[in-house]
Scaffold this motif. Structure first.
Motif, PDB file in Angstrom:
ATOM      1  N   LEU A  82       0.824  -1.212   0.000  1.00 52.66           N
ATOM      2  CA  LEU A  82       0.000   0.000   0.000  1.00 52.66           C
ATOM      3  C   LEU A  82       0.857   1.259   0.000  1.00 52.66           C
ATOM      4  CD1 LEU A  82      -2.758  -1.249   2.429  1.00 52.66           C
ATOM      5  CD2 LEU A  82      -3.049  -0.751  -0.016  1.00 52.66           C
ATOM      6  N   GLU A  83       1.978   1.234   0.716  1.00 49.82           N
ATOM      7  CA  GLU A  83       2.899   2.370   0.675  1.00 49.82           C
ATOM      8  C   GLU A  83       3.447   2.558  -0.723  1.00 49.82           C
ATOM      9  OE1 GLU A  83       5.912   1.670   3.640  1.00 49.82           O
ATOM     10  OE2 GLU A  83       4.559   2.151   5.293  1.00 49.82           O
ATOM     11  N   LYS A  84       3.800   1.471  -1.364  1.00 50.94           N
ATOM     12  CA  LYS A  84       4.352   1.526  -2.723  1.00 50.94           C
ATOM     13  C   LYS A  84       3.298   2.010  -3.717  1.00 50.94           C
ATOM     14  CE  LYS A  84       7.326   0.074  -6.010  1.00 50.94           C
ATOM     15  NZ  LYS A  84       8.257   1.029  -6.514  1.00 50.94           N
ATOM     16  N   MET A  85       2.065   1.578  -3.552  1.00 50.43           N
ATOM     17  CA  MET A  85       0.986   1.991  -4.462  1.00 50.43           C
ATOM     18  C   MET A  85       0.621   3.462  -4.235  1.00 50.43           C
ATOM     19  SD  MET A  85       0.152  -0.703  -6.348  1.00 50.43           S
ATOM     20  CE  MET A  85      -1.474  -0.351  -6.953  1.00 50.43           C
ATOM     21  N   ASP A  86       0.776   3.933  -3.003  1.00 52.46           N
ATOM     22  CA  ASP A  86       0.534   5.329  -2.630  1.00 52.46           C
ATOM     23  C   ASP A  86      -0.887   5.809  -2.927  1.00 52.46           C
ATOM     24  OD1 ASP A  86       1.359   7.737  -1.454  1.00 52.46           O
ATOM     25  OD2 ASP A  86       1.900   8.596  -3.399  1.00 52.46           O
ATOM     26  N   ARG A  87      -1.833   4.903  -2.754  1.00 53.22           N
ATOM     27  CA  ARG A  87      -3.252   5.236  -2.908  1.00 53.22           C
ATOM     28  C   ARG A  87      -4.064   4.083  -2.336  1.00 53.22           C
ATOM     29  NH1 ARG A  87      -4.843   2.051  -7.260  1.00 53.22           N
ATOM     30  NH2 ARG A  87      -3.189   1.597  -8.736  1.00 53.22           N
ATOM     31  N   PRO A  88      -5.337   4.318  -2.020  1.00 55.32           N
ATOM     32  CA  PRO A  88      -6.164   3.190  -1.578  1.00 55.32           C
ATOM     33  C   PRO A  88      -6.251   2.123  -2.683  1.00 55.32           C
ATOM     34  CG  PRO A  88      -7.226   5.269  -1.076  1.00 55.32           C
ATOM     35  CD  PRO A  88      -6.052   5.590  -1.963  1.00 55.32           C
ATOM     36  N   VAL A  89      -6.318   0.892  -2.256  1.00 58.77           N
ATOM     37  CA  VAL A  89      -6.360  -0.250  -3.180  1.00 58.77           C
ATOM     38  C   VAL A  89      -7.526  -1.135  -2.765  1.00 58.77           C
ATOM     39  CG1 VAL A  89      -5.082  -2.317  -3.921  1.00 58.77           C
ATOM     40  CG2 VAL A  89      -3.863  -0.162  -3.578  1.00 58.77           C
ATOM     41  N   SER A  90      -8.186  -1.733  -3.749  1.00 54.16           N
ATOM     42  CA  SER A  90      -9.271  -2.650  -3.413  1.00 54.16           C
ATOM     43  C   SER A  90      -8.697  -3.849  -2.674  1.00 54.16           C
ATOM     44  CB  SER A  90     -10.026  -3.108  -4.665  1.00 54.16           C
ATOM     45  OG  SER A  90      -9.274  -4.066  -5.379  1.00 54.16           O
ATOM     46  N   THR A  91      -9.482  -4.390  -1.777  1.00 54.01           N
ATOM     47  CA  THR A  91      -9.016  -5.526  -0.992  1.00 54.01           C
ATOM     48  C   THR A  91      -8.757  -6.745  -1.882  1.00 54.01           C
ATOM     49  OG1 THR A  91     -11.313  -6.063  -0.439  1.00 54.01           O
ATOM     50  CG2 THR A  91     -10.071  -4.745   1.155  1.00 54.01           C
ATOM     51  N   MET A  92      -9.539  -6.887  -2.937  1.00 55.89           N
ATOM     52  CA  MET A  92      -9.314  -8.004  -3.861  1.00 55.89           C
ATOM     53  C   MET A  92      -7.954  -7.856  -4.542  1.00 55.89           C
ATOM     54  SD  MET A  92     -11.843  -9.328  -6.844  1.00 55.89           S
ATOM     55  CE  MET A  92     -11.276 -10.169  -8.285  1.00 55.89           C
ATOM     56  N   LYS A  93      -7.637  -6.655  -4.970  1.00 54.54           N
ATOM     57  CA  LYS A  93      -6.342  -6.425  -5.617  1.00 54.54           C
ATOM     58  C   LYS A  93      -5.205  -6.628  -4.624  1.00 54.54           C
ATOM     59  CE  LYS A  93      -3.925  -3.141  -8.540  1.00 54.54           C
ATOM     60  NZ  LYS A  93      -4.134  -1.991  -9.436  1.00 54.54           N
TER      61      LYS A  93
END
Length: 145
Positions: free
Chosen positions: A12-23
């Protein structure tokens, strides 16, 4: 050893945005799989199951159950300092390759791959199952790619 929560928080830190739980579940799965191949060691001890929508870590699911999106604030007790530089590099490579794909695309991909298919044998399509996707099956399949 790091936990699945440490790995999830780092993703999540690397994505730097909210992510769907499935993803998030699929990115955690691929991080574990490629760690087994590239680093010859698991990232975390929690087991992975072959659910109808793809691989899921039940311990992680139990924490985010009922949520659609999560961000780094969601995993307050996780500590990314538990990850080594080598582990972070593996996760970075996974996120760089798979992170731009949709949750559905990732789910569909896992449905074509041997570890999920083998663990789902005998379970009707769409039905929740709790068969484990073994580390050995992941290492063997992804190591052959």
């Amino acid at each position: 050893m790091a936990t699945v929560f440490d790995v999830a928080k780092y993703i999540l830190e690397k994505m730097d945005r909210p992510v769907s739980t499935m993803k998030l579940e699929k990115l955690v799965y691929y991080s574990q799989a490629w760690s087994l191949v590239w680093d010859e060691a698991p990232l975390f001890e929690e087991h992975i199951e072959a659910w109808a929508n793809g691989p899921v870590v039940p311990a992680l699911y139990d924490v985010h159950r009922g949520r659609y999106n999560v961000d780094t604030k969601f995993f307050k007790r996780a500590d990314t300092l538990n990850l080594t530089d080598l582990q972070k590099d593996t996760i970075n490579r996974v996120v760089d390759f798979y992170g731009g794909k949709s949750a559905q695309w990732l789910s569909d991909l896992t449905h074509q791959e041997t570890p999920w298919l083998e663990a789902r044998q005998g379970i009707p399509d769409g039905e929740r199952g709790n068969s484990e996707i073994t580390l050995a099956s992941m290492a063997e399949y992804y190591g052959s790619l």
